[in-house]
Design a protein around this motif. Sequence first.
Motif, PDB file in Angstrom:
ATOM      1  N   ASP A  61       0.687  -1.307   0.222  1.00  0.00           N
ATOM      2  CA  ASP A  61      -0.148   0.119  -0.104  1.00  0.00           C
ATOM      3  C   ASP A  61       0.828   1.435  -0.118  1.00  0.00           C
ATOM      4  O   ASP A  61       2.010   1.355  -0.054  1.00  0.00           O
ATOM      5  N   SER A  62       0.397   2.514  -0.020  1.00  0.00           N
ATOM      6  CA  SER A  62       0.953   3.641  -0.145  1.00  0.00           C
ATOM      7  C   SER A  62       1.837   3.916   1.039  1.00  0.00           C
ATOM      8  O   SER A  62       3.207   4.441   0.839  1.00  0.00           O
ATOM      9  N   LYS A  63       1.713   3.621   2.047  1.00  0.00           N
ATOM     10  CA  LYS A  63       2.444   3.592   3.510  1.00  0.00           C
ATOM     11  C   LYS A  63       3.629   2.668   3.270  1.00  0.00           C
ATOM     12  O   LYS A  63       5.005   2.928   3.451  1.00  0.00           O
ATOM     13  N   GLY A  64       3.489   1.445   2.779  1.00  0.00           N
ATOM     14  CA  GLY A  64       4.429   0.255   2.521  1.00  0.00           C
ATOM     15  C   GLY A  64       5.387   0.982   1.661  1.00  0.00           C
ATOM     16  O   GLY A  64       6.708   0.609   1.503  1.00  0.00           O
ATOM     17  N   LYS A  65       5.034   1.778   0.338  1.00  0.00           N
ATOM     18  CA  LYS A  65       5.900   2.023  -0.796  1.00  0.00           C
ATOM     19  C   LYS A  65       6.663   3.198  -0.216  1.00  0.00           C
ATOM     20  O   LYS A  65       7.767   3.266  -0.290  1.00  0.00           O
ATOM     21  N   ASN A  66       6.303   4.080   0.313  1.00  0.00           N
ATOM     22  CA  ASN A  66       7.000   5.394   1.118  1.00  0.00           C
ATOM     23  C   ASN A  66       8.038   4.747   1.962  1.00  0.00           C
ATOM     24  O   ASN A  66       9.062   5.519   2.104  1.00  0.00           O
ATOM     25  N   ALA A  67       7.820   3.764   2.682  1.00  0.00           N
ATOM     26  CA  ALA A  67       8.861   3.211   3.931  1.00  0.00           C
ATOM     27  C   ALA A  67      10.056   2.711   3.092  1.00  0.00           C
ATOM     28  O   ALA A  67      10.909   2.688   3.711  1.00  0.00           O
ATOM     29  N   PHE A  68       9.915   2.244   1.711  1.00  0.00           N
ATOM     30  CA  PHE A  68      11.172   1.747   1.062  1.00  0.00           C
ATOM     31  C   PHE A  68      12.241   2.795   0.772  1.00  0.00           C
ATOM     32  O   PHE A  68      13.111   2.481   0.631  1.00  0.00           O
ATOM     33  N   PHE A  69      11.768   3.677   0.863  1.00  0.00           N
ATOM     34  CA  PHE A  69      12.786   4.916   0.374  1.00  0.00           C
ATOM     35  C   PHE A  69      13.211   5.832   1.682  1.00  0.00           C
ATOM     36  O   PHE A  69      13.799   6.922   1.443  1.00  0.00           O
ATOM     37  N   LYS A  70      13.094   5.347   2.783  1.00  0.00           N
ATOM     38  CA  LYS A  70      13.673   5.994   3.947  1.00  0.00           C
ATOM     39  C   LYS A  70      14.574   5.295   4.644  1.00  0.00           C
ATOM     40  O   LYS A  70      14.866   4.229   4.373  1.00  0.00           O
ATOM     41  N   ASP A  71      15.561   6.097   5.491  1.00  0.00           N
ATOM     42  CA  ASP A  71      16.536   5.607   6.137  1.00  0.00           C
ATOM     43  C   ASP A  71      16.354   4.384   7.153  1.00  0.00           C
ATOM     44  O   ASP A  71      15.107   4.551   7.730  1.00  0.00           O
ATOM     45  N   LEU A  72      17.136   3.538   7.104  1.00  0.00           N
ATOM     46  CA  LEU A  72      16.710   2.380   8.249  1.00  0.00           C
ATOM     47  C   LEU A  72      16.574   2.626   9.424  1.00  0.00           C
ATOM     48  O   LEU A  72      15.989   1.929  10.066  1.00  0.00           O
ATOM     49  N   THR A  73      17.108   3.715   9.728  1.00  0.00           N
ATOM     50  CA  THR A  73      17.277   4.005  11.329  1.00  0.00           C
ATOM     51  C   THR A  73      16.243   5.008  11.711  1.00  0.00           C
ATOM     52  O   THR A  73      16.046   5.234  12.695  1.00  0.00           O
TER      53      THR A  73
END
Length: 166
Positions: free
Chosen positions: A61-73
């Motif tokens: 979903d949109s939240k999941g897609k956005n999370a891929f491009f964030k820093d792991l920390t």
Amino acid sequence: PTLDTEDAWVSVEGPVSIVELALEQKRVHYPLVEHQFVLCTVLYAIMRFSLKSVKPLSLFDSKGKNAFFKDLTSIQLLPSGDMDPNVLSLRQQFLLKVVSAAVQMLCSSQKAKEVSQEELFPFEKARNWPTLAADLAQYLQISEDVVKRHYVCELYSYGMDHLGEE
């Protein structure tokens, strides 16, 4: 964690030790790492079985897609328990395709020249794709029973009744 050092090492000069550098790093947000792992597994399955009709990002979903491009920390909002039924349907179809492709590849190679699963997947000695698909179902909020039932049906349809009974 606290690091106890001997007195002889206290006066040593030079670059910072790798342990101290590691302890200074920010801690990763483990659910975000798991989320990345799911994507990597999906991409590897698509590549391994040449699943051409699958769009990997459509499984999130949109939240999941956005999370891929964030820093792991960083602490991100990950998908909650409420999912769009269309996304769940796409996820289930994907997992069933993976199981079908794995059984088809295994059965066709065994009929051709009696090759074991380890010889068929040389770099995947501990990889059992139907079991991995069932494990992945938990992360993708799909019933594992659906995947397991499909696996058994596929085994029976390819004449692998002895494995289907197990």
